[in-house]
Motif scaffolding. Structure first.
Motif, PDB file in Angstrom:
ATOM      1  N   TYR A 161       0.656  -1.173   0.313  1.00  0.00           N
ATOM      2  CA  TYR A 161      -0.281   0.071   0.175  1.00  0.00           C
ATOM      3  C   TYR A 161       1.132   1.078   0.166  1.00  0.00           C
ATOM      4  O   TYR A 161       2.061   0.536   0.548  1.00  0.00           O
ATOM      5  CB  TYR A 161      -0.648   0.377   1.446  1.00  0.00           C
ATOM      6  N   SER A 162       0.678   2.410  -0.131  1.00  0.00           N
ATOM      7  CA  SER A 162       1.027   3.813   0.153  1.00  0.00           C
ATOM      8  C   SER A 162       0.781   4.558   0.720  1.00  0.00           C
ATOM      9  O   SER A 162      -0.205   4.120   1.690  1.00  0.00           O
ATOM     10  CB  SER A 162       0.922   4.513  -1.221  1.00  0.00           C
ATOM     11  N   HIS A 163       1.770   5.419   0.825  1.00  0.00           N
ATOM     12  CA  HIS A 163       0.727   6.216   2.875  1.00  0.00           C
ATOM     13  C   HIS A 163      -0.458   6.922   2.450  1.00  0.00           C
ATOM     14  O   HIS A 163      -0.990   7.033   3.315  1.00  0.00           O
ATOM     15  CB  HIS A 163       2.552   7.427   2.559  1.00  0.00           C
ATOM     16  N   GLY A 164      -0.416   7.245   0.896  1.00  0.00           N
ATOM     17  CA  GLY A 164      -2.047   7.716   0.382  1.00  0.00           C
ATOM     18  C   GLY A 164      -1.906   8.208  -0.705  1.00  0.00           C
ATOM     19  O   GLY A 164      -1.742   7.529  -1.787  1.00  0.00           O
ATOM     20  N   THR A 165      -3.547   8.522  -1.007  1.00  0.00           N
ATOM     21  CA  THR A 165      -4.081   8.622  -2.477  1.00  0.00           C
ATOM     22  C   THR A 165      -4.148   9.663  -2.649  1.00  0.00           C
ATOM     23  O   THR A 165      -4.977  10.309  -1.338  1.00  0.00           O
ATOM     24  CB  THR A 165      -4.488   7.707  -3.365  1.00  0.00           C
ATOM     25  N   ALA A 166      -4.213  10.687  -3.917  1.00  0.00           N
ATOM     26  CA  ALA A 166      -5.120  11.830  -3.662  1.00  0.00           C
ATOM     27  C   ALA A 166      -5.968  11.603  -5.293  1.00  0.00           C
ATOM     28  O   ALA A 166      -5.733  11.918  -6.355  1.00  0.00           O
ATOM     29  CB  ALA A 166      -4.018  13.006  -3.741  1.00  0.00           C
ATOM     30  N   TYR A 167      -6.869  12.192  -5.196  1.00  0.00           N
ATOM     31  CA  TYR A 167      -7.852  12.158  -6.496  1.00  0.00           C
ATOM     32  C   TYR A 167      -8.307  13.785  -6.657  1.00  0.00           C
ATOM     33  O   TYR A 167      -8.891  13.957  -5.618  1.00  0.00           O
ATOM     34  CB  TYR A 167      -8.751  10.871  -6.166  1.00  0.00           C
ATOM     35  N   GLY A 168      -8.239  14.561  -7.094  1.00  0.00           N
ATOM     36  CA  GLY A 168      -9.145  15.718  -7.129  1.00  0.00           C
ATOM     37  C   GLY A 168      -8.198  16.863  -6.227  1.00  0.00           C
ATOM     38  O   GLY A 168      -6.971  16.669  -6.495  1.00  0.00           O
ATOM     39  N   ASP A 169      -9.120  16.926  -5.939  1.00  0.00           N
ATOM     40  CA  ASP A 169      -8.579  17.915  -4.292  1.00  0.00           C
ATOM     41  C   ASP A 169      -8.273  17.262  -2.468  1.00  0.00           C
ATOM     42  O   ASP A 169      -8.465  17.740  -1.889  1.00  0.00           O
ATOM     43  CB  ASP A 169      -9.735  18.844  -3.959  1.00  0.00           C
ATOM     44  N   LEU A 170      -8.992  15.994  -2.953  1.00  0.00           N
ATOM     45  CA  LEU A 170      -8.980  15.074  -2.313  1.00  0.00           C
ATOM     46  C   LEU A 170      -7.221  14.249  -1.559  1.00  0.00           C
ATOM     47  O   LEU A 170      -6.958  13.600  -2.753  1.00  0.00           O
ATOM     48  CB  LEU A 170     -10.039  13.863  -2.038  1.00  0.00           C
ATOM     49  N   ILE A 171      -7.718  13.870  -0.060  1.00  0.00           N
ATOM     50  CA  ILE A 171      -6.117  13.138   0.541  1.00  0.00           C
ATOM     51  C   ILE A 171      -6.851  12.509   1.107  1.00  0.00           C
ATOM     52  O   ILE A 171      -7.888  12.320   1.337  1.00  0.00           O
ATOM     53  CB  ILE A 171      -5.624  13.687   0.808  1.00  0.00           C
ATOM     54  N   PHE A 172      -6.723  10.883   0.670  1.00  0.00           N
ATOM     55  CA  PHE A 172      -6.811   9.896   1.124  1.00  0.00           C
ATOM     56  C   PHE A 172      -5.641   9.289   2.441  1.00  0.00           C
ATOM     57  O   PHE A 172      -4.935   8.725   1.022  1.00  0.00           O
ATOM     58  CB  PHE A 172      -7.454   8.728   0.760  1.00  0.00           C
ATOM     59  N   THR A 173      -5.817   8.585   3.455  1.00  0.00           N
ATOM     60  CA  THR A 173      -4.127   8.336   3.778  1.00  0.00           C
ATOM     61  C   THR A 173      -4.802   6.836   4.169  1.00  0.00           C
ATOM     62  O   THR A 173      -5.394   6.473   4.981  1.00  0.00           O
ATOM     63  CB  THR A 173      -3.890   9.289   5.474  1.00  0.00           C
ATOM     64  N   SER A 174      -3.424   6.276   3.962  1.00  0.00           N
ATOM     65  CA  SER A 174      -3.421   4.830   4.944  1.00  0.00           C
ATOM     66  C   SER A 174      -3.452   4.790   5.809  1.00  0.00           C
ATOM     67  O   SER A 174      -3.171   6.130   6.946  1.00  0.00           O
ATOM     68  CB  SER A 174      -1.863   4.164   4.333  1.00  0.00           C
ATOM     69  N   GLY A 175      -3.741   3.806   6.874  1.00  0.00           N
ATOM     70  CA  GLY A 175      -3.394   4.205   8.796  1.00  0.00           C
ATOM     71  C   GLY A 175      -1.965   3.843   8.565  1.00  0.00           C
ATOM     72  O   GLY A 175      -1.296   3.823   8.319  1.00  0.00           O
ATOM     73  N   GLN A 176      -2.637   5.415   9.728  1.00  0.00           N
ATOM     74  CA  GLN A 176      -0.352   5.427  10.786  1.00  0.00           C
ATOM     75  C   GLN A 176      -0.393   5.026  11.934  1.00  0.00           C
ATOM     76  O   GLN A 176      -1.182   4.941  12.884  1.00  0.00           O
ATOM     77  CB  GLN A 176      -0.001   7.140  10.550  1.00  0.00           C
ATOM     78  N   LEU A 177       0.791   4.054  11.824  1.00  0.00           N
ATOM     79  CA  LEU A 177       0.730   3.528  13.120  1.00  0.00           C
ATOM     80  C   LEU A 177       1.835   5.039  13.830  1.00  0.00           C
ATOM     81  O   LEU A 177       2.010   5.800  12.967  1.00  0.00           O
ATOM     82  CB  LEU A 177       1.097   2.273  12.151  1.00  0.00           C
ATOM     83  N   PRO A 178       1.625   3.688  15.061  1.00  0.00           N
ATOM     84  CA  PRO A 178       2.917   4.707  15.756  1.00  0.00           C
ATOM     85  C   PRO A 178       4.497   4.077  15.277  1.00  0.00           C
ATOM     86  O   PRO A 178       5.486   4.324  16.707  1.00  0.00           O
ATOM     87  CB  PRO A 178       2.875   4.747  17.079  1.00  0.00           C
ATOM     88  N   VAL A 179       5.204   4.085  14.249  1.00  0.00           N
ATOM     89  CA  VAL A 179       6.378   3.695  13.987  1.00  0.00           C
ATOM     90  C   VAL A 179       6.755   4.759  13.974  1.00  0.00           C
ATOM     91  O   VAL A 179       6.681   5.749  13.110  1.00  0.00           O
ATOM     92  CB  VAL A 179       6.434   2.494  13.298  1.00  0.00           C
ATOM     93  N   CYS A 180       7.971   5.678  14.094  1.00  0.00           N
ATOM     94  CA  CYS A 180       8.854   6.641  14.498  1.00  0.00           C
ATOM     95  C   CYS A 180      10.700   5.989  13.316  1.00  0.00           C
ATOM     96  O   CYS A 180      11.055   5.192  13.662  1.00  0.00           O
ATOM     97  CB  CYS A 180       9.773   7.308  15.351  1.00  0.00           C
ATOM     98  N   LYS A 181      10.127   6.395  12.154  1.00  0.00           N
ATOM     99  CA  LYS A 181      11.359   5.947  11.082  1.00  0.00           C
ATOM    100  C   LYS A 181      12.383   6.380  10.822  1.00  0.00           C
ATOM    101  O   LYS A 181      13.598   5.581  11.639  1.00  0.00           O
ATOM    102  CB  LYS A 181      10.602   7.109   9.445  1.00  0.00           C
ATOM    103  N   GLN A 182      13.182   7.900  11.981  1.00  0.00           N
ATOM    104  CA  GLN A 182      14.312   8.144  12.271  1.00  0.00           C
ATOM    105  C   GLN A 182      14.573   6.322  13.477  1.00  0.00           C
ATOM    106  O   GLN A 182      16.426   5.847  13.314  1.00  0.00           O
ATOM    107  CB  GLN A 182      14.665   9.308  13.013  1.00  0.00           C
ATOM    108  N   LEU A 183      13.748   6.017  14.496  1.00  0.00           N
ATOM    109  CA  LEU A 183      13.894   5.616  15.157  1.00  0.00           C
ATOM    110  C   LEU A 183      13.932   3.546  14.482  1.00  0.00           C
ATOM    111  O   LEU A 183      14.597   3.016  15.080  1.00  0.00           O
ATOM    112  CB  LEU A 183      13.630   5.432  16.775  1.00  0.00           C
ATOM    113  N   GLY A 184      13.244   3.943  13.842  1.00  0.00           N
ATOM    114  CA  GLY A 184      13.069   2.580  13.117  1.00  0.00           C
ATOM    115  C   GLY A 184      12.059   1.141  14.336  1.00  0.00           C
ATOM    116  O   GLY A 184      12.301   0.554  14.331  1.00  0.00           O
TER     117      GLY A 184
END
Length: 127
Positions: free
Chosen positions: A17-40
């Motif tokens: 899956y992707s972080h999100g998608t946009a269609y026209g002016d709308l943004i649809f995000t995927s569910g965001q988990l409490p994962v820190c990219k910097q801490l891994g």
């Protein structure tokens, strides 16, 4: 036309899956988990710390798409334990202080990686 959204600040997807998608002016995000990219990994500190991280990841995805927390129309919030609702709300209200978006929030049986919270949103691109 659908546009795929990728945020350099958000953790990599753990599935197809992707972080999100946009269609026209709308943004649809995927569910965001409490994962820190910097801490891994999943942040430590319970529901408050995990809610904060999920909302920071959400912010980064929205901004990558040209939106912001101010352009959020609706969130869907999943909690591993409904008993965390008050602590979750305490952090959530710091991010959405006025003109709050519509929201659904409920407990689910399990969340990926054993986390306590996952948050997704529908927003619009800021013009």
């Amino acid at each position: 036309m659908k546009t795929i959204i990728t945020s350099a600040a958000a953790p990599d997807a753990i599935g197809p899956y992707s972080h999100g998608t946009a269609y026209g002016d709308l943004i649809f995000t995927s569910g965001q988990l409490p994962v820190c990219k910097q801490l891994g990994g999943v942040v430590e500190g319970g529901i408050a710390a995990q809610t904060h991280q999920s909302l920071e990841n959400l912010r980064s995805v929205l901004e990558a798409a040209g939106g912001s927390l101010d352009t959020v129309l609706k969130t869907t919030c999943y909690l591993a334990e409904i008993s965390d609702f008050a602590q979750f709300n305490a952090v959530y209200k710091d991010y959405f202080q006025k003109d709050c978006p519509a929201r659904s929030c409920f407990a689910v049986k399990d969340l990926p990686m054993g986390v306590k919270v996952e948050i997704e949103a529908i927003a619009h691109i800021a013009r």
